[in-house]
Design a protein around this motif. Structure first.
Motif, PDB file in Angstrom:
ATOM      1  N   GLN A  48      78.293  -7.998 -80.423  1.00 19.03           N
ATOM      2  CA  GLN A  48      78.078  -9.384 -80.000  1.00 19.03           C
ATOM      3  C   GLN A  48      76.848  -9.509 -79.112  1.00 19.03           C
ATOM      4  O   GLN A  48      76.132 -10.515 -79.176  1.00 19.03           O
ATOM      5  CB  GLN A  48      79.303  -9.898 -79.245  1.00 19.03           C
ATOM      6  N   ALA A 205      78.839  -8.237 -85.461  1.00 11.76           N
ATOM      7  CA  ALA A 205      79.689  -8.812 -84.413  1.00 11.76           C
ATOM      8  C   ALA A 205      81.061  -9.180 -84.950  1.00 11.76           C
ATOM      9  O   ALA A 205      82.069  -9.099 -84.218  1.00 11.76           O
ATOM     10  CB  ALA A 205      79.021 -10.040 -83.798  1.00 11.76           C
ATOM     11  N   TRP A 209      84.833  -8.849 -82.765  1.00  9.86           N
ATOM     12  CA  TRP A 209      84.569 -10.095 -82.047  1.00  9.86           C
ATOM     13  C   TRP A 209      85.543 -10.270 -80.891  1.00  9.86           C
ATOM     14  O   TRP A 209      86.746 -10.149 -81.052  1.00  9.86           O
ATOM     15  CB  TRP A 209      84.681 -11.289 -82.994  1.00  9.86           C
TER      16      TRP A 209
END
Length: 296
Positions: A48, A205, A209
């Motif tokens: 991320q 990502a 997550w």
């Protein structure tokens, strides 16, 4: 004639100092990106971190770099752009892992083996000569790495090996950029970096997550702006200064990162990091100065 000579000399000095100022901006940006990435990683996955850093870069490009879009639409050297950014994205991921788990000074010191890797890959892929000074620099750089990680004295953190792999990846990406600059402007190279690495970051990502917390939002902009301006400032510095000047100046990131790490994260300033970094610096500095004299 004398007046013209004096004007040229003054102009050269002005460009020299402008180049140093751009280099200072690049070093500050890289350190800012490092801090932002570390703070983001406290609440989200490293994947991320990569995605949001590229997302912020895209927002900045849409605001300030729209004039580059006509050149982007030409799609020059698209395959080479893709190759460069896949390698660079992977190296950035490994580098970010190092930022999270290692002291900042250690990461930058290990990263500065990149010029040695670059000489090695240039010998393989570009058929450049591997001269005696370059071989000496390679050996000296390897000794510097051993001083930093100190195998046998303590358990070596796996992240140190990842940073070394990242440095090799950055070197490959640098060689590809050298080829791209023959056909594309520096700004367009940066735009393609964002356009390619943003979807790569998004896909990565999705595999891990985490809920995004508001506390991370300011650090997204610190990391994203830092990453974008670091590459831009470096390109501006290289316009005004020779690489043989830029490279030794960039090594100042090691002590600066140690100081930031000491005040921001209470990281102990390790003498061995500075000793190993000094060996790497001197190894690289002697080869660039030798090559500079040879060209002259």
């Amino acid at each position: 004639m004398a007046d013209n000579s004096l004007t040229a000399t003054a102009g050269g000095r002005a460009e020299f100092w402008r180049g140093l100022m751009w280099m200072a901006g690049s070093m500050a940006s890289f350190i800012g990106m490092s801090i932002g990435s570390r703070e983001m990683a406290a609440t989200m996955s490293i994947q991320q971190v990569m995605f949001f850093r590229a997302l912020v870069g895209l927002l900045i490009i849409l605001v300030v770099a729209r004039k580059l879009f006509p050149e982007v639409r030409q799609m020059k050297m698209l395959k080479l752009h893709f190759l460069r950014n896949v390698v660079h994205f992977t190296a950035q991921y490994l580098w970010t892992v190092g930022i999270v788990f290692l002291p900042l000074a250690s990461v930058f010191a290990l990263e500065f083996t990149m010029p040695i890797w670059a000489a090695f890959f240039a010998w393989i892929f570009l058929k450049e000569k591997l001269t005696t000074p370059r071989i000496i620099a390679t050996i000296g750089g390897f000794i510097g790495v051993l001083v930093i990680v100190r195998p046998g004295l303590a358990m070596i953190h796996p992240a140190a090996g990842l940073v070394l792999i990242a440095a090799a990846g950055f070197a490959i990406a640098l060689i590809v950029v050298k080829e791209l600059t023959r056909h594309c402007s520096p700004g367009v190279i940066v735009v393609w970096m964002i356009l390619i690495q943003l979807p790569l970051g998004f896909v990565a990502a999705l595999t891990d997550w985490q809920p995004v917390q508001m506390v991370s939002v300011p650090w997204m902009f610190v990391s994203g702006i830092g990453g974008l301006t670091a590459h831009y400032c470096l390109a501006q510095a290289l316009k005004r200064l020779e690489a043989s000047i830029v490279m030794p100046v960039d090594f100042l990131r090691v002590p600066l990162a140690a100081i930031v790490g000491y005040y921001a994260y209470s990281e102990a300033i390790d003498l061995f990091v500075f000793l190993g970094a000094a060996i790497i610096v001197l190894s690289n500095y002697q080869v660039v100065m030798t090559e500079r004299r040879r060209v002259r």
